[in-house]
Design an enzyme around this catalytic site. Structure first.
Site, mmCIF file in Angstrom:
data_model
loop_
_atom_site.group_PDB
_atom_site.id
_atom_site.type_symbol
_atom_site.label_atom_id
_atom_site.label_comp_id
_atom_site.label_asym_id
_atom_site.label_seq_id
_atom_site.Cartn_x
_atom_site.Cartn_y
_atom_site.Cartn_z
ATOM 1 N N ASP A 42 66.877 29.624 26.915
ATOM 2 C CA ASP A 42 66.791 30.607 25.831
ATOM 3 C C ASP A 42 65.341 30.919 25.448
ATOM 4 O O ASP A 42 65.062 31.375 24.348
ATOM 5 C CB ASP A 42 67.579 30.110 24.602
ATOM 6 C CG ASP A 42 67.074 28.765 24.117
ATOM 7 O OD1 ASP A 42 66.271 28.144 24.829
ATOM 8 O OD2 ASP A 42 67.492 28.339 23.023
ATOM 9 N N HIS A 245 45.757 34.585 46.813
ATOM 10 C CA HIS A 245 46.454 34.563 45.525
ATOM 11 C C HIS A 245 46.652 33.134 45.032
ATOM 12 O O HIS A 245 47.740 32.748 44.612
ATOM 13 C CB HIS A 245 47.788 35.311 45.617
ATOM 14 C CG HIS A 245 47.606 36.787 45.808
ATOM 15 N ND1 HIS A 245 48.572 37.617 46.320
ATOM 16 C CD2 HIS A 245 46.542 37.589 45.558
ATOM 17 C CE1 HIS A 245 48.105 38.852 46.376
ATOM 18 N NE2 HIS A 245 46.882 38.864 45.926
ATOM 19 N N ASP A 262 38.706 34.819 39.889
ATOM 20 C CA ASP A 262 39.161 36.209 39.759
ATOM 21 C C ASP A 262 40.014 36.252 38.502
ATOM 22 O O ASP A 262 41.146 35.760 38.497
ATOM 23 C CB ASP A 262 39.973 36.610 41.003
ATOM 24 C CG ASP A 262 40.402 38.075 40.979
ATOM 25 O OD1 ASP A 262 40.315 38.713 39.910
ATOM 26 O OD2 ASP A 262 40.836 38.572 42.038
ATOM 27 N N ASP A 273 39.075 43.427 35.712
ATOM 28 C CA ASP A 273 39.394 42.687 36.945
ATOM 29 C C ASP A 273 38.072 42.298 37.608
ATOM 30 O O ASP A 273 37.488 43.092 38.336
ATOM 31 C CB ASP A 273 40.237 43.602 37.853
ATOM 32 C CG ASP A 273 40.669 42.927 39.142
ATOM 33 O OD1 ASP A 273 40.454 41.709 39.289
ATOM 34 O OD2 ASP A 273 41.231 43.630 40.005
ATOM 35 N N HIS A 352 41.652 42.177 53.267
ATOM 36 C CA HIS A 352 42.224 43.031 52.216
ATOM 37 C C HIS A 352 41.379 44.284 52.041
ATOM 38 O O HIS A 352 40.340 44.441 52.681
ATOM 39 C CB HIS A 352 42.347 42.259 50.891
ATOM 40 C CG HIS A 352 41.063 41.671 50.373
ATOM 41 N ND1 HIS A 352 40.052 42.431 49.840
ATOM 42 C CD2 HIS A 352 40.629 40.387 50.314
ATOM 43 C CE1 HIS A 352 39.064 41.645 49.446
ATOM 44 N NE2 HIS A 352 39.379 40.396 49.739
ATOM 45 N N HIS A 356 40.862 49.118 44.206
ATOM 46 C CA HIS A 356 42.083 49.797 43.756
ATOM 47 C C HIS A 356 41.797 50.446 42.417
ATOM 48 O O HIS A 356 40.849 50.059 41.719
ATOM 49 C CB HIS A 356 43.230 48.781 43.642
ATOM 50 C CG HIS A 356 42.865 47.526 42.898
ATOM 51 N ND1 HIS A 356 42.882 47.447 41.529
ATOM 52 C CD2 HIS A 356 42.412 46.318 43.324
ATOM 53 C CE1 HIS A 356 42.491 46.234 41.149
ATOM 54 N NE2 HIS A 356 42.183 45.531 42.223
ATOM 55 N N HIS A 363 46.594 46.736 39.379
ATOM 56 C CA HIS A 363 46.629 47.661 40.529
ATOM 57 C C HIS A 363 47.226 48.941 39.968
ATOM 58 O O HIS A 363 48.436 49.145 39.990
ATOM 59 C CB HIS A 363 47.467 47.079 41.670
ATOM 60 C CG HIS A 363 46.883 45.800 42.202
ATOM 61 N ND1 HIS A 363 47.624 44.817 42.796
ATOM 62 C CD2 HIS A 363 45.604 45.338 42.200
ATOM 63 C CE1 HIS A 363 46.833 43.802 43.146
ATOM 64 N NE2 HIS A 363 45.602 44.100 42.787
ATOM 65 N N GLU A 386 35.579 45.241 45.618
ATOM 66 C CA GLU A 386 35.772 43.802 45.780
ATOM 67 C C GLU A 386 35.881 43.323 47.222
ATOM 68 O O GLU A 386 36.893 42.746 47.623
ATOM 69 C CB GLU A 386 37.023 43.378 45.023
ATOM 70 C CG GLU A 386 38.264 44.229 45.305
ATOM 71 C CD GLU A 386 39.505 43.712 44.558
ATOM 72 O OE1 GLU A 386 39.795 42.521 44.701
ATOM 73 O OE2 GLU A 386 40.149 44.503 43.866
ATOM 74 N N TYR A 390 36.429 35.317 54.005
ATOM 75 C CA TYR A 390 37.181 34.074 53.840
ATOM 76 C C TYR A 390 37.248 33.362 55.180
ATOM 77 O O TYR A 390 37.865 33.867 56.121
ATOM 78 C CB TYR A 390 38.593 34.375 53.313
ATOM 79 C CG TYR A 390 38.570 35.343 52.155
ATOM 80 C CD1 TYR A 390 38.429 34.899 50.846
ATOM 81 C CD2 TYR A 390 38.640 36.730 52.382
ATOM 82 C CE1 TYR A 390 38.370 35.792 49.792
ATOM 83 C CE2 TYR A 390 38.579 37.631 51.331
ATOM 84 C CZ TYR A 390 38.448 37.157 50.035
ATOM 85 O OH TYR A 390 38.380 38.049 48.994
ATOM 86 N N ARG A 408 34.362 36.332 47.290
ATOM 87 C CA ARG A 408 34.690 37.724 46.916
ATOM 88 C C ARG A 408 33.843 38.057 45.702
ATOM 89 O O ARG A 408 33.627 37.196 44.847
ATOM 90 C CB ARG A 408 36.187 37.869 46.599
ATOM 91 C CG ARG A 408 36.551 39.264 46.105
ATOM 92 C CD ARG A 408 38.060 39.554 46.101
ATOM 93 N NE ARG A 408 38.807 38.749 45.152
ATOM 94 C CZ ARG A 408 39.556 37.713 45.460
ATOM 95 N NH1 ARG A 408 39.671 37.337 46.715
ATOM 96 N NH2 ARG A 408 40.195 37.032 44.522
ATOM 97 N N GLU A 410 33.657 41.079 42.782
ATOM 98 C CA GLU A 410 34.441 42.227 42.300
ATOM 99 C C GLU A 410 33.904 42.741 40.976
ATOM 100 O O GLU A 410 33.763 41.991 40.014
ATOM 101 C CB GLU A 410 35.910 41.807 42.127
ATOM 102 C CG GLU A 410 36.789 42.889 41.530
ATOM 103 C CD GLU A 410 38.266 42.515 41.518
ATOM 104 O OE1 GLU A 410 38.579 41.316 41.419
ATOM 105 O OE2 GLU A 410 39.102 43.440 41.622
#
Ligand code: GLY
Ligand code: MN
Ligand code: MN
Length: 441
Positions: A42, A245, A262, A273, A352, A356, A363, A386, A390, A408, A410
Site C-alpha cells: 500500500d 546505466h 551522471d 543532466d 551511445h 538528446h 530524454h 555527452e 568506456y 563521459r 556531459e
C-alpha cells in the site's frame, strides 16, 4: 493550498492557446494526468505529474483529465478532477476539487473525474479531429473508443464522432522542443544548482567513501533547493563507470580510480543532466588523463556545432570524428580514424549517441528528423552534449593500463542566435581545474 502564480497561469494559458491554434477550430484534445504508481503493497512512489499534462495545465494532482475544445461556448478548457473529500484528504493530502480547478488553475469548466464518460460525447461530438495519443493510456484508450462508438450508434441524426484521431504529440511535442523564455529560466536554474551539486561531490569524494555517500551529497544539494533527481543518479567508481546505466551506487571508492557521476536535478518539472568524471584521490593518472583529454576534446568540438541552422546530428558527427582520432592515437583502435568511422569500429568504446533534447523529460520530446533529414537547430532548443569512452576490464588487444577506465563528460547547452550557451559551466571539466578544486577542498 497555493496554486500557480498569475504569471504561471498566463504561461499555461498561452500554451493551450497555441496548441488550440495549431489544432484548428474543429479539433478537440484529450490528455490525462499521470496515475499514482504502487511501490510495494500500500505504498506509492512519490507522485510525478505527466510532463505533457503539467506543461499545459500546471495541475499537480493524479487522476485528472484535460479537454481542450477551441471555441466551445461553455469554455475551451475543461478539467476533470478528483472532487474534494475531507475524510480522504486527511490521509492523502489536499485536493483542489472541482471549484479549485477553476479558481486556482484557470479551468473554464470543471467536473468530477467520475463524470468524464458521461460528459465526453458532448465534448468531442461534432469535432472533425480528436487529438489524443493512442497507446499510452490503456484504460483511457478504451473509454474514448467506447465514447466514439456511442456517438456513432446512438444518433445518426445527432453529432458525428470525430472522423480522425490525430496523435496529440505531433503538435504538443513540437511546442515542448522549443523552449519559451520562462522555461529557459527554469532550466538555467536547474543547471546552476546541479552544477553546484557536482562541485560538492568533487569536494566530498575521497578513497574509502562509498558511492551512495557521494550520491547523498548530490541529492542533499538538490533537496536544499526544493529539487529532486530528474532520473536515477549514476555514481560509479572505477570499472562501474563502464556500465552505462549503473545505478546501484553501492561500492566503496578506491584510491587510483576515477569516479563517474551522471546526475541532474529537476526543478518545477524541468531537469538538468550533467556528467563529470574525476579521480577519487584528486590526481589523474597518465592513462586516465589521456582518455579524459580525448573525451574532452570531442565534447568541446561537439558543443561548437550547436548553432542555429546546423543539422542536429552535427554534434554527434563532430564528437565521433574527434573521439575516433583519439582512440587511434591512444592505440585503442587500429587503422585510421576514417576507416574506423566508416566501419563503425569506434562503437566498441563509444556505443551511445552524443546528446538528446533536454527539458521536462531528461530524454525530452521532439523529433530529431523531419522528412527523413536531421532537422536544423533553432534558438530555444536545449540539448545535452555527452561523448564518452568506456574501456571494459579485460578488453582484448588493449593496453591493460586502460582497462576499467570509463569517462563521459556531459553538459547542457542552449542554442541561441549568438551560438551555443553552456548552461552547466558552473562545474569544472578541465583536468587542471578539477585537480585544483579537489586539492583546495
Ligand atoms: N542521464 C541520462 C543521460 O545522460 O542520457
Ligand atoms: Mn544525457
Ligand atoms: Mn546524463
Amino acid at each position: 493550498m497555493t496554486g500557480p502564480t498569475r504569471f504561471e497561469l498566463d504561461e499555461y494559458a498561452a500554451r493551450r492557446a497555441r496548441l488550440m491554434q495549431a489544432m484548428g477550430p474543429d479539433g478537440v484534445a484529450v490528455l490525462p494526468a499521470a496515475r499514482e504508481a504502487i511501490r510495494n503493497r500500500d505504498v506509492h512512489y512519490r507522485f510525478r505529474q505527466d510532463s505533457d499534462f503539467r506543461y499545459l495545465t500546471g495541475f499537480p494532482e493524479p487522476d485528472a483529465i484535460a479537454v481542450l475544445a477551441p471555441g466551445r461556448p461553455e469554455g475551451e478548457y475543461v478539467l476533470f478532477v478528483r472532487p474534494r473529500d475531507p475524510a480522504r484528504e486527511v490521509w492523502d493530502g489536499r485536493r483542489a476539487g472541482v471549484d479549485g480547478a477553476r479558481a486556482q488553475y484557470g479551468a473554464d469548466q470543471a467536473f468530477a473525474v467520475a463524470d468524464f464518460d458521461k460528459e465526453l460525447p458532448r465534448l468531442i461530438g461534432d469535432r472533425a479531429r480528436l487529438h489524443y495519443t493512442l497507446g499510452e493510456h490503456a484504460g483511457l484508450d478504451s473509454r474514448i473508443a467506447a465514447c466514439m462508438r456511442e456517438i456513432r450508434e446512438v444518433s445518426r441524426r445527432g453529432p458525428a464522432a470525430p472522423a480522425e484521431v490525430v496523435a496529440l504529440e505531433t503538435t504538443l511535442h513540437e511546442m515542448r522542443l522549443h523552449k519559451t523564455a520562462p522555461e529557459v529560466e527554469i532550466v538555467r536554474e536547474a543547471c546552476a544548482v546541479t552544477a553546484q551539486a557536482h562541485v560538492r561531490a568533487m569536494k566530498f569524494a575521497r578513497p574509502g567513501r562509498w558511492e551512495y555517500e557521494v550520491a547523498a551529497e548530490i541529492h542533499h544539494e538538490f533537496e536544499l533547493h526544493g529539487m529532486e533527481p530528474g532520473y536515477g543518479s549514476i555514481v560509479g567508481g572505477g570499472e562501474n563507470a563502464c556500465i552505462l546505466h549503473y545505478v546501484e551506487n553501492s561500492a566503496r571508492l578506491k584510491d587510483g580510480d576515477l569516479l563517474l557521476i551522471d546526475a541532474g536535478g529537476e526543478l518545477k518539472g524541468y531537469t538538468s543532466d550533467i556528467t563529470r568524471c574525476f579521480p577519487v584521490n584528486g590526481r589523474f593518472s597518465g592513462p586516465q588523463k589521456a582518455v579524459y583529454e580525448a573525451v574532452l576534446a570531442a565534447q568541446l568540438a561537439a558543443i561548437q556545432e550547436l548553432r542555429v541552422g546546423n543539422p542536429c546530428d552535427s554534434a554527434h558527427k563532430a564528437a565521433t570524428r574527434k573521439l575516433t582520432e583519439g582512440m587511434v592515437e591512444l592505440g585503442l583502435l587500429a587503422g585510421t580514424a576514417d576507416e574506423r568511422i566508416k566501419d563503425e569500429g569506434f562503437r566498441r568504446f563509444f556505443m551511445h549517441g552524443t546528446g538528446h533534447w533536454l527539458g521536462m523529460d531528461v530524454h525530452d520530446v521532439g523529433r530529431y528528423k523531419l522528412g527523413g533529414q536531421h532537422r536544423p537547430f533553432a534558438a530555444g532548443m536545449v540539448m545535452t552534449v555527452e561523448p564518452g569512452l568506456y574501456i571494459a576490464p579485460g578488453s582484448e588487444g588493449v593496453d591493460p593500463r586502460f582497462w576499467g577506465i570509463g569517462v563521459r563528460i556531459e553538459d547542457d547547452v542552449l542554442i541561441t542566435e549568438h551560438g551555443p550557451e553552456v548552461l552547466t559551466g558552473g562545474v569544472p571539466k578541465a583536468v587542471d581545474e578539477i585537480e585544483a578544486l579537489m586539492r583546495d577542498a
